[in-house]
Design an enzyme around this catalytic site. Structure first.
Site, short mmCIF file in Angstrom:
data_model
loop_
_atom_site.label_atom_id
_atom_site.label_comp_id
_atom_site.label_asym_id
_atom_site.label_seq_id
_atom_site.Cartn_x
_atom_site.Cartn_y
_atom_site.Cartn_z
N CYS A 2 -1.82 0.10 18.05
CA CYS A 2 -0.83 1.05 18.56
C CYS A 2 0.31 0.30 19.24
CB CYS A 2 -1.48 1.98 19.57
SG CYS A 2 -3.04 2.67 19.03
N ARG A 27 3.93 -2.18 12.60
CA ARG A 27 2.53 -2.40 12.95
C ARG A 27 1.61 -1.36 12.33
NH1 ARG A 27 2.11 -4.98 18.28
NH2 ARG A 27 0.42 -3.60 18.77
N TRP A 75 -2.29 4.42 16.23
CA TRP A 75 -3.01 4.13 14.99
C TRP A 75 -4.44 4.55 15.28
CZ3 TRP A 75 -6.61 0.70 12.64
CH2 TRP A 75 -6.47 0.60 11.26
N ASN A 101 -2.91 1.32 24.79
CA ASN A 101 -3.36 0.55 23.62
C ASN A 101 -4.70 -0.06 23.99
OD1 ASN A 101 -0.99 1.02 22.37
ND2 ASN A 101 -0.26 -1.10 22.39
N GLY A 102 -5.58 -0.16 23.00
CA GLY A 102 -6.88 -0.78 23.26
C GLY A 102 -7.99 0.24 23.09
N GLU A 480 -14.00 -14.82 -3.07
CA GLU A 480 -12.89 -14.34 -2.25
C GLU A 480 -11.83 -15.43 -2.07
OE1 GLU A 480 -11.61 -11.74 -1.24
OE2 GLU A 480 -10.46 -12.16 0.57
N LYS A 484 -7.96 -15.04 -3.11
CA LYS A 484 -6.83 -15.27 -2.18
C LYS A 484 -5.82 -16.21 -2.84
CE LYS A 484 -6.92 -12.85 0.12
NZ LYS A 484 -7.76 -11.78 0.13
N GLU A 487 -3.97 -14.50 -5.79
CA GLU A 487 -3.12 -13.40 -5.31
C GLU A 487 -1.77 -13.88 -4.78
OE1 GLU A 487 -5.32 -9.70 -3.20
OE2 GLU A 487 -5.78 -11.62 -2.31
N HIS A 503 -23.11 -24.44 -18.04
CA HIS A 503 -23.25 -23.51 -19.16
C HIS A 503 -21.91 -23.12 -19.76
CE1 HIS A 503 -27.49 -23.31 -18.40
NE2 HIS A 503 -27.27 -23.00 -17.14
N LYS A 602 -0.95 -3.02 -1.51
CA LYS A 602 -1.94 -3.07 -0.43
C LYS A 602 -3.03 -2.05 -0.66
CE LYS A 602 -3.37 -4.49 3.60
NZ LYS A 602 -4.06 -5.79 3.48
#
Ligand code: G6P
Length: 607
Positions: A2, A27, A75, A101-102, A480, A484, A487, A503, A602
């Site tokens: 937030c 944000r 958020w 915030n938090g 992954e 990355k 991408e 193989h 995204k």
């Protein structure tokens, strides 16, 4: 997460607050609000959706009179993104407005107590307890009420407060959530992010944990946690707005890589209480769990790879077979699922079309569904039987980093939680909990101990292809890591189970072919070592990821990346970090658009 802004001065506050909130839009947020004080009255305006809605509602702030105010972009965490849950929140007597915030971890017990004392709640948020506590403790001195209030809070907060009895004054407090004071001429500001300040002033004071501030148009006073006034250094910020948004980093991706220790901590903290793993959001009984004979994980992209990494811990600790399926495959594969299946759906956005479809299919067949999601109130979160939020905060770079690591962290916590319910890990329970609690520290170390990666990127960036190899968790993390790399750097990179090389893939190994070998599990290290030797015999350059003092690997590899020594059951969260850094620096070397790679989105809300 937030965003917070605050202004006091001779100008009309609302337009300045709205401008500040716009600067924080990057944000991510789902609702917004402002509270402005005119004389002794406070007016609040809140909307869901964009700040443009708030501008429309208030005629760009012109319809709101008053020179002192606070604003917030929310958020959603506790409670859906509605205007009731949007900040600022008002006290029952209307004297105080608060933005926060938090996360207040003990808000439930505080809320119950305040309700029993007659306070009325308008929202589902954790924040609202704060404003009622301030009202409760206010006996004519706001600062004292604020100190008493914050003493009752457990968790993190950046707070902005106004009080109708003190026109012209802003109050601020901070604990584990950033808050910055801006020094203007005959006006002063605060904000959770320097981005919202640099249009007005470059002279700022960073509040530290436990500190409070009182701002009027011509003074700023700062106090320690006991209320004693302290002097703080004024810092001159040289960032431009764009750099400020990225916290001084060149790209959001690097900012988010560096945020991972805090993000993983935010995932863990509410789930470990008094040395026990707790999930308030799950009410799965031991009997119900004993009835489960299969765990099925489904997701797309990195979330799918998070499932692959989490599978090993779930199987090892819970002794239940776990399969991980791509959602786009699962939805059309007529899966064999019944009420003995537990489905874990993983999605950062909670809006991925294939994931939603696979989840609906499995749910309809009788599976119980746990969603592991970052975005509160998203479709996946709403459709699931149980939702476990990752609390990673908004992720802006298209290539996920903290989204992935927090997802894997949730799977580790679930492994311990389920295994305990099944009565399977009595002796090792404390050891496992400690290992998971150490993850934020280990992630930080994995960032700190690899400064060489930037120069390694210069060596490897022009390779035709990169191969990643590993076994078990090392293999899952390779998947992954390779994703990355492709991408964001557009380099052809593929991950292979190390034992599968011979193989087929080994045919591709030729002189100077880079092979990135993950060797972070002592129990199977010898096996991966044999594969390293095989590829080296064919001319490969091996970049190994291992522990610093692991002589076996260190002596054969051409180049090295490190992680701290860590229980291999929970190593996935840490192992990925050097691979994220490698992908980042290779992409940078290749001049790629790191935060917005070509052809990628995204959130993929179409099939
Ligand atoms: C897109 C993103 C990936 C993400 C995947 C799944 O492809 O670019 O980073 O892993 O979607 O997204 P989700 O929001 O469901 O985790």
């Amino acid at each position: 997460m937030c965003g917070i802004v605050g202004f006091t001065g001779a100008q009309n506050a609302a337009p300045i607050l709205l401008e500040g909130l716009k600067k924080l839009e990057y944000r991510g947020y789902d609702s917004a609000g402002i509270a402005v004080m005119d004389g002794n009255s406070i007016s609040v305006n809140k909307v869901t959706g964009r700040i443009a809605n708030l501008c429309e509602k208030t005629d760009n702030g012109k319809a709101v009179k008053g020179g002192t105010g606070i604003g917030h972009t929310r958020w959603a965490t506790h409670g859906a993104p509605t205007s009731e849950n949007a900040h600022p929140h008002l006290s029952n007597d209307g004297k105080f407005a608060v933005v926060h915030n938090g996360i207040i971890e003990n808000y439930m017990s505080l809320r119950e107590k305040l309700i029993s004392e007659g306070y009325h709640f308008e929202s589902e948020t954790d924040t609202e307890v704060i404003v009622h506590l301030i009202e409760k403790y206010y006996k004519g001195n706001v600062r004292e009420a604020l100190i008493k209030t914050t003493n009752k809070l457990r968790g993190s907060y950046a707070l902005g407060v106004i009080c109708a009895e003190n026109p012209g004054t802003l109050y601020a407090a901070r604990e584990a959530s950033p808050l910055i004071l801006g020094l203007g001429t005959d006006e002063n500001y605060f904000a959770s992010d320097v981005t919202a300040l640099v249009a007005h002033t470059r002279n700022v004071i960073y509040l530290e944990d436990g500190e409070f501030a009182e701002l009027t148009a011509d003074s700023i006073k700062i106090f320690d946690c006991l209320g004693a006034e302290i002097n703080k250094k004024v810092v001159r910020v040289m960032w431009d707005v764009q750099a400020a948004e990225k916290g001084g980093y060149e790209h959001f991706m690097m900012k988010e890589i560096k945020e991972q220790p805090a993000a993983v901590k935010a995932t863990i903290t509410p789930r470990i209480k008094d040395g026990k793993v707790v999930f308030d959001e799950l009410d799965i009984t031991a009997d119900k769990l004993k009835n489960i004979n299969k765990i099925l994980i489904t997701a797309c992209g990195s979330a799918y790879y998070a499932g692959c990494a989490g599978k090993y811990a779930l199987e090892k600790l819970c002794n239940i077979p776990v399969s991980v399926e791509l959602a786009s495959e699962l939805r059309y594969s007529e899966p064999i699922i019944d009420e003995h299946t537990l489905l874990i759906v993983i999605s950062q956005s909670g809006e991925t079309a294939d994931t939603i479809a696979a989840m609906k299919e499995c749910k309809q067949k009788g599976a119980a569904v746990i969603a592991v999601v970052n975005v509160v109130g998203s479709t996946v979160a709403k459709l699931a039987d149980y939702t476990v939020y990752t609390w990673a905060g908004p992720e802006i770079a298209v290539a996920t980093t903290k989204g992935y690591t927090t997802q894997v962290t949730v799977l580790y916590l679930l492994s311990i939680y389920f295994a305990d319910k099944l009565g399977l890990i009595k002796e090792d329970y404390g050891k496992y909990v400690k290992s998971v609690q150490s993850l934020p520290r280990f992630v930080q170390q994995a960032i700190d101990m690899n400064p060489q990666i930037e120069s390694l990127a210069k060596k490897y960036h022009s390779s035709k292809a990169l191969f990643f190899i590993g076994r078990n968790t090392d293999y899952a993390v390779s998947l992954e890591g390779a994703l990355k790399m492709k991408e964001i750097s557009y380099l052809h990179s593929e991950a292979y189970a190390a034992g599968e090389l011979k193989h087929g893939t080994i045919a591709l190994i030729e002189e100077h072919q880079p092979v990135i070998a993950l060797c972070c599990n002592e129990n199977i290290m010898e096996k991966t070592l044999s594969n390293i030797v095989e590829v080296k015999a064919r001319g490969a350059e091996v970049l190994a990821l291992t522990f610093r003092n692991n002589e076996k690997i260190v002596s054969v590899a051409d180049d090295l990346m490190f992680i701290p020594e860590i229980d291999p059951i929970f190593s996935g969260v840490v192992e990925i970090v050097p691979l994220q850094l490698l992908a980042y620096f290779v992409a940078k070397e290749n001049g790629c658009d790191i935060d917005k790679p070509k052809n990628l989105a995204k959130s993929v809300t179409v099939e």
